[in-house]
Enzyme design. Structure first.
Site, short mmCIF file in Angstrom:
data_model
loop_
_atom_site.label_atom_id
_atom_site.label_comp_id
_atom_site.label_asym_id
_atom_site.label_seq_id
_atom_site.Cartn_x
_atom_site.Cartn_y
_atom_site.Cartn_z
N ASP A 43 0.85 -1.20 0.00
CA ASP A 43 0.00 0.00 0.00
C ASP A 43 0.88 1.25 0.00
O ASP A 43 1.72 1.42 0.89
CB ASP A 43 -0.89 0.01 1.24
CG ASP A 43 -1.84 1.19 1.21
OD1 ASP A 43 -2.86 1.10 0.51
OD2 ASP A 43 -1.53 2.23 1.84
N TYR A 48 3.38 9.90 1.13
CA TYR A 48 4.29 9.25 2.07
C TYR A 48 5.75 9.58 1.74
O TYR A 48 6.65 9.29 2.53
CB TYR A 48 4.10 7.73 2.10
CG TYR A 48 2.68 7.27 2.40
CD1 TYR A 48 1.77 8.11 3.03
CD2 TYR A 48 2.24 6.00 2.05
CE1 TYR A 48 0.46 7.69 3.29
CE2 TYR A 48 0.95 5.57 2.31
CZ TYR A 48 0.06 6.43 2.93
OH TYR A 48 -1.23 6.01 3.18
N LYS A 77 -2.50 6.33 -4.20
CA LYS A 77 -3.61 7.26 -3.89
C LYS A 77 -3.37 8.63 -4.52
O LYS A 77 -2.22 9.02 -4.77
CB LYS A 77 -3.74 7.40 -2.36
CG LYS A 77 -3.70 6.07 -1.64
CD LYS A 77 -4.00 6.13 -0.17
CE LYS A 77 -3.75 4.78 0.48
NZ LYS A 77 -2.37 4.52 0.87
N HIS A 110 -7.40 9.89 -1.76
CA HIS A 110 -6.81 9.71 -0.43
C HIS A 110 -7.67 10.30 0.70
O HIS A 110 -7.82 9.70 1.76
CB HIS A 110 -5.40 10.33 -0.41
CG HIS A 110 -4.49 9.74 0.62
ND1 HIS A 110 -3.13 9.65 0.45
CD2 HIS A 110 -4.74 9.22 1.83
CE1 HIS A 110 -2.59 9.09 1.52
NE2 HIS A 110 -3.55 8.83 2.39
#
Ligand code: A2P
Length: 317
Positions: A43, A48, A77, A110
């Protein structure tokens, strides 16, 4: 490894490796280790800040013949500043380039939050665009085009309430196939599970361990520590497992997919092994009684005085 099935019969492995909070220097090793151990679901998200490293680990794993692209399930996302329809295509292209892939298995909106293009994290109310100015269905329509173009196999949402998911179900051509939300014994959200089951939407549980490594500013002083819950610890001791494994097993038995984050090889391994742990009816019932409900990722970081979003408006609570 068990799978969750989509209506076209595509299969998403129930256990994936979470990569939120995995530092770029650590995530490369974590993904390589996970794939070698047998993880087939990773994922990801551009926010990130580590998709380039994840991409390097994926490419090497494919090149070394450890796994093939088709055997992997890769989710990413759409970040909040790319919700305007003209930004959705370039956003997935960037993610695909960073992950060194030519398609994603799953692409999610997201958050149901719009930021002005180019704003990664908001500093002031003016950094936002309201849902009235840029409705979620406009973003969703652009997501649907990505499926037509073969850039992703499935599309879905993350952090969406029942009401917001319902809007897309009513107005979209394609239904969201996954909602990825915070879910664990302290935040069980059975109503959301029932709604998703009734509408053929799969659920992925994020922060299944209570996200203990969140940045300090995202933590409340008085928050309970899920991994230290006495009920969870007692069950773990009794079945010779760790508290983390009990939490992962519970999520899988519930019928959700689950994406515990780890960059530690021993914990990456034990989390995978949790997918084959069973819980007794008695333990299952004891965990089901732990619902508070309590969010660790409250969304309060989207709430600015004079801004268009509040914690209440995000979750429709
Ligand atoms: P680490 O990466 O050092 O393993 P969540 O998935 O809820 O966001 O939680 C991630 C956090 O939980 C990280 O701090 C991670 O640390 C830690 N963690 C991951 N797996 C386990 C486990 N099996 N037991 C205890 N802590 C774990």
């Amino acid at each position: 490894m068990k799978n969750l099935h989509f209506s076209n019969n595509d299969a998403m492995p129930v256990l994936g490796l979470g990569t939120w909070k995995s530092e770029p220097g650590e995530v490369y090793e974590a993904v390589k280790t996970a794939i070698k151990l047998g993880y087939r679901h990773i994922d990801c998200a551009p926010v990130y800040g580590n998709e380039v490293e994840v991409g390097k680990a994926l490419a090497e794993s494919f090149d070394e013949g450890i796994v093939s692209r088709e055997e992997m399930w890769i989710t990413s996302k759409l970040w909040n500043d790319n919700h305007a329809p003209e930004h959705v295509g370039p956003a997935i292209s960037k993610t695909l380039q960073d992950l060194r892939l030519d398609y994603l298995d799953l692409f999610l909106i997201h958050w149901p939050i719009n930021l002005k293009h180019g704003i990664g994290f908001p500093q002031k109310a003016d950094d936002f665009v309201s849902l009235e100015e840029l409705p979620l269905i406009d973003t969703w329509s652009a997501m649907e085009e990505l499926v037509d173009k073969g850039l992703c196999r499935h599309i879905g949402v993350s952090n969406f309430s029942i009401a917001k998911t319902m809007q897309l179900l009513k107005k979209g051509h394609l239904a969201p196939e996954v909602n990825q939300v915070e879910m664990h014994p302290y935040l069980q959200q059975q109503d959301l599970i029932d709604f998703c089951n009734a509408n053929n939407i799969l659920l992925t549980a994020y922060s299944p361990l209570g996200s203990p490594d969140r940045p300090a500013q995202l933590k409340a002083a008085d928050e309970p520590v899920l991994l230290e819950d006495p009920v969870i610890r007692k069950i773990a001791d009794q079945i010779n497992a760790t508290p983390g494994q009990v939490l992962i097993a519970w999520a899988i038995i519930r019928g959700t997919s689950v994406i515990p984050k780890s960059v530690n090889p021993a914990r990456i391994k034990q989390n995978l092994e949790a997918a084959s742990i069973n819980l007794s009816w008695y333990d299952w019932e004891a965990i089901n009684k732990l619902d508070i409900p309590r969010r660790y990722v409250t969304g309060s970081f989207w709430e600015f005085e004079g801004g268009p979003y509040t914690v209440g408006s995000i979750w429709d609570e």
